[in-house]
Design a protein around this motif. Structure first.
Motif, PDB file in Angstrom:
ATOM      1  N   GLY A   4       1.117  -1.096  -0.268  1.00  0.00           N
ATOM      2  CA  GLY A   4       0.248   0.160   0.033  1.00  0.00           C
ATOM      3  C   GLY A   4       1.110   1.224  -0.265  1.00  0.00           C
ATOM      4  N   LEU A   5       0.533   1.876   0.931  1.00  0.00           N
ATOM      5  CA  LEU A   5       1.047   3.170   0.972  1.00  0.00           C
ATOM      6  C   LEU A   5       1.943   3.173   2.185  1.00  0.00           C
ATOM      7  N   ASP A   6       2.450   2.112   3.229  1.00  0.00           N
ATOM      8  CA  ASP A   6       2.669   2.445   4.372  1.00  0.00           C
ATOM      9  C   ASP A   6       4.204   2.631   3.816  1.00  0.00           C
ATOM     10  N   THR A   7       5.175   2.988   4.932  1.00  0.00           N
ATOM     11  CA  THR A   7       6.488   3.978   4.629  1.00  0.00           C
ATOM     12  C   THR A   7       7.391   2.559   5.839  1.00  0.00           C
ATOM     13  N   ARG A   8       7.275   1.730   5.570  1.00  0.00           N
ATOM     14  CA  ARG A   8       7.966   0.766   7.104  1.00  0.00           C
ATOM     15  C   ARG A   8       9.572   1.018   6.321  1.00  0.00           C
ATOM     16  N   VAL A   9       9.497   0.713   4.798  1.00  0.00           N
ATOM     17  CA  VAL A   9      11.650   0.256   4.245  1.00  0.00           C
ATOM     18  C   VAL A   9      11.999   2.132   5.173  1.00  0.00           C
ATOM     19  N   PHE A  10      11.329   3.199   4.838  1.00  0.00           N
ATOM     20  CA  PHE A  10      11.931   4.120   5.830  1.00  0.00           C
ATOM     21  C   PHE A  10      11.971   4.026   7.039  1.00  0.00           C
ATOM     22  N   ARG A  11      10.845   3.821   7.876  1.00  0.00           N
ATOM     23  CA  ARG A  11      10.825   3.132   9.429  1.00  0.00           C
ATOM     24  C   ARG A  11      11.851   3.096   9.963  1.00  0.00           C
ATOM     25  N   ILE A  12      12.291   1.501   8.955  1.00  0.00           N
ATOM     26  CA  ILE A  12      12.874   0.165   9.254  1.00  0.00           C
ATOM     27  C   ILE A  12      14.320   0.939   8.724  1.00  0.00           C
ATOM     28  N   ASP A  13      14.354   1.675   7.734  1.00  0.00           N
ATOM     29  CA  ASP A  13      15.855   1.731   7.169  1.00  0.00           C
ATOM     30  C   ASP A  13      16.972   1.332   7.115  1.00  0.00           C
ATOM     31  N   PRO A  14      16.889  -0.767   6.444  1.00  0.00           N
ATOM     32  CA  PRO A  14      17.625  -1.025   6.732  1.00  0.00           C
ATOM     33  C   PRO A  14      18.462  -0.728   5.755  1.00  0.00           C
ATOM     34  N   PRO A  15      19.684  -1.592   5.800  1.00  0.00           N
ATOM     35  CA  PRO A  15      21.270  -1.080   5.665  1.00  0.00           C
ATOM     36  C   PRO A  15      21.219  -1.457   3.716  1.00  0.00           C
ATOM     37  N   ALA A  16      22.584  -1.133   3.533  1.00  0.00           N
ATOM     38  CA  ALA A  16      21.960  -0.763   1.839  1.00  0.00           C
ATOM     39  C   ALA A  16      21.904  -2.855   1.186  1.00  0.00           C
ATOM     40  N   SER A  17      22.538  -3.184   2.594  1.00  0.00           N
ATOM     41  CA  SER A  17      22.890  -4.854   2.154  1.00  0.00           C
ATOM     42  C   SER A  17      21.692  -5.627   2.410  1.00  0.00           C
ATOM     43  N   VAL A  18      20.117  -4.707   2.157  1.00  0.00           N
ATOM     44  CA  VAL A  18      18.917  -5.407   2.263  1.00  0.00           C
ATOM     45  C   VAL A  18      18.334  -5.139   0.916  1.00  0.00           C
ATOM     46  N   LEU A  19      18.512  -5.638   0.142  1.00  0.00           N
ATOM     47  CA  LEU A  19      17.335  -5.867  -1.039  1.00  0.00           C
ATOM     48  C   LEU A  19      15.887  -5.533  -0.958  1.00  0.00           C
ATOM     49  N   TRP A  20      15.112  -4.531  -1.012  1.00  0.00           N
ATOM     50  CA  TRP A  20      13.652  -4.360  -0.459  1.00  0.00           C
ATOM     51  C   TRP A  20      12.953  -4.161  -1.736  1.00  0.00           C
ATOM     52  N   TYR A  21      12.236  -4.885  -1.447  1.00  0.00           N
ATOM     53  CA  TYR A  21      11.120  -4.751  -2.377  1.00  0.00           C
ATOM     54  C   TYR A  21       9.052  -4.237  -2.004  1.00  0.00           C
ATOM     55  N   ASP A  22       8.865  -3.542  -2.471  1.00  0.00           N
ATOM     56  CA  ASP A  22       7.374  -3.182  -2.046  1.00  0.00           C
ATOM     57  C   ASP A  22       6.541  -3.570  -3.152  1.00  0.00           C
ATOM     58  N   ILE A  23       5.377  -4.558  -3.043  1.00  0.00           N
ATOM     59  CA  ILE A  23       4.693  -4.936  -4.175  1.00  0.00           C
ATOM     60  C   ILE A  23       3.177  -4.658  -3.848  1.00  0.00           C
ATOM     61  N   ASP A  24       3.135  -3.949  -4.989  1.00  0.00           N
ATOM     62  CA  ASP A  24       1.202  -3.566  -4.223  1.00  0.00           C
ATOM     63  C   ASP A  24       0.765  -3.829  -6.256  1.00  0.00           C
TER      64      ASP A  24
END
Ligand SMILES: C[S@@+](CC[C@H](N)C(=O)[O-])C[C@H]1O[C@@H](n2cnc3c(N)ncnc32)[C@H](O)[C@@H]1O
Length: 267
Positions: free
Chosen positions: A84-104
């Motif tokens: 959705g429009l959730d901002t989890r990736v900004f809240r958690i701010d993972p290190p660059a070693s994590v590949l993060w995909y948002d899907i909707d």
């Protein structure tokens, strides 16, 4: 943005309202900023029934599990399904070693792109999560964290199981964290007039979380938390002594504890 897509605006608004109180639960300033930029009548959502408490509480709890996974698996992939429009990736701010995909769905992702900045090792995919072709875009050689907040109840059981099996069959190891309704809760919510009027179909209720271990080979339940009886949630929602007592009584009833669960599986 109709039906289940519109619910992404509701959950965003709940988190924005939480950010405006003195002692926020989630303190999601990104959600608050995003809401201010969207031309939508958020007031009509009627959050007096507690969405400004339940939604940030749900997100905070799942954030906690996500942070634990990333701390233990700093080189990993995150699949945030039905983001959705959730901002989890900004809240958690993972290190660059994590590949993060948002899907909707594509139209939700299009709005996301207009609201939020790009980041390193972060990608958005516009697709139904049940059209499994999107998984071909994702490298499958790392441990994976699958987060699905406010999603699985909208999927048919067959489609959800196919998705789960595909992920467990493709990635070397990982975790699934998500909130699930019981079958009763799915039926009760489907009767709510606003839900009926919106045309939203709630399809998948999970009776016994252990069933999923049999349905998806390799999956092992590691935690199951009754959301409605989480002490801080009860505390925040109870404005009177009567409400506190009622929650205490309800919390002892099995069916009530099963209505909404936060589930964590490993494979
Ligand atoms: C209740 S919202 C939750 C959004 C976000 N996870 C949150 O907690 O704020 C449900 C989201 O699931 C998405 N969704 C529902 N069915 C989907 C599907 N089959 N494929 C992709 N997204 C889906 C909707 O578009 C919506 O953004």
């Amino acid at each position: 943005m109709t039906k289940e897509k519109e619910t992404s605006l509701m959950t965003l608004y709940g988190k924005a309202l939480d950010n405006r109180v003195e002692h926020p639960i989630l303190g999601d300033k990104f959600a608050d900023e995003a809401v201010k930029r969207i031309d939508y009548d958020f007031a009509r959502l009627g959050f007096e029934r507690g969405g400004h408490i339940t939604l940030p509480m749900r997100a905070r709890h799942l954030d906690g599990w996500a942070r634990e996974f990333i701390a233990a698996n700093p080189v990993s992939t995150v699949l945030h399904l039905g983001c959705g429009l959730d901002t989890r990736v900004f809240r958690i701010d993972p290190p660059a070693s994590v590949l993060w995909y948002d899907i909707d769905y594509p139209d939700v992702i299009e709005l996301r792109r207009r609201l939020y900045p790009e980041r390193q090792n972060y990608a958005m995919i516009g697709s139904s999560v049940t059209d499994l072709r999107w998984l071909e875009e994702v490298p499958s050689d790392r441990p994976v964290l699958v987060i699905a907040e406010g999603l699985v109840m909208y999927l048919s059981e067959d489609a959800a199981l196919a998705l789960f099996r595909r992920i467990t069959g493709t990635f070397p190891a990982g975790e699934f964290v998500f909130d699930a309704y019981s079958r009763l809760m799915t039926r009760l919510i489907s009767l709510v007039p606003a839900v009926r009027a919106s045309g939203i179909t709630l399809a998948w209720g999970i009776g016994d979380p252990l069933e999923l271990e049999k349905q998806v080979p390799g999956l092992r339940l590691v935690d199951s938390v009754s959301f409605l009886t989480m002490p801080e949630l009860v505390d925040r929602l109870s404005v009177s002594r009567l409400q506190r007592v009622t929650s205490g009584v309800m919390g002892r009833l099995g069916f009530y504890r099963r209505l909404i669960r936060h589930l964590r599986y490993r494979f």
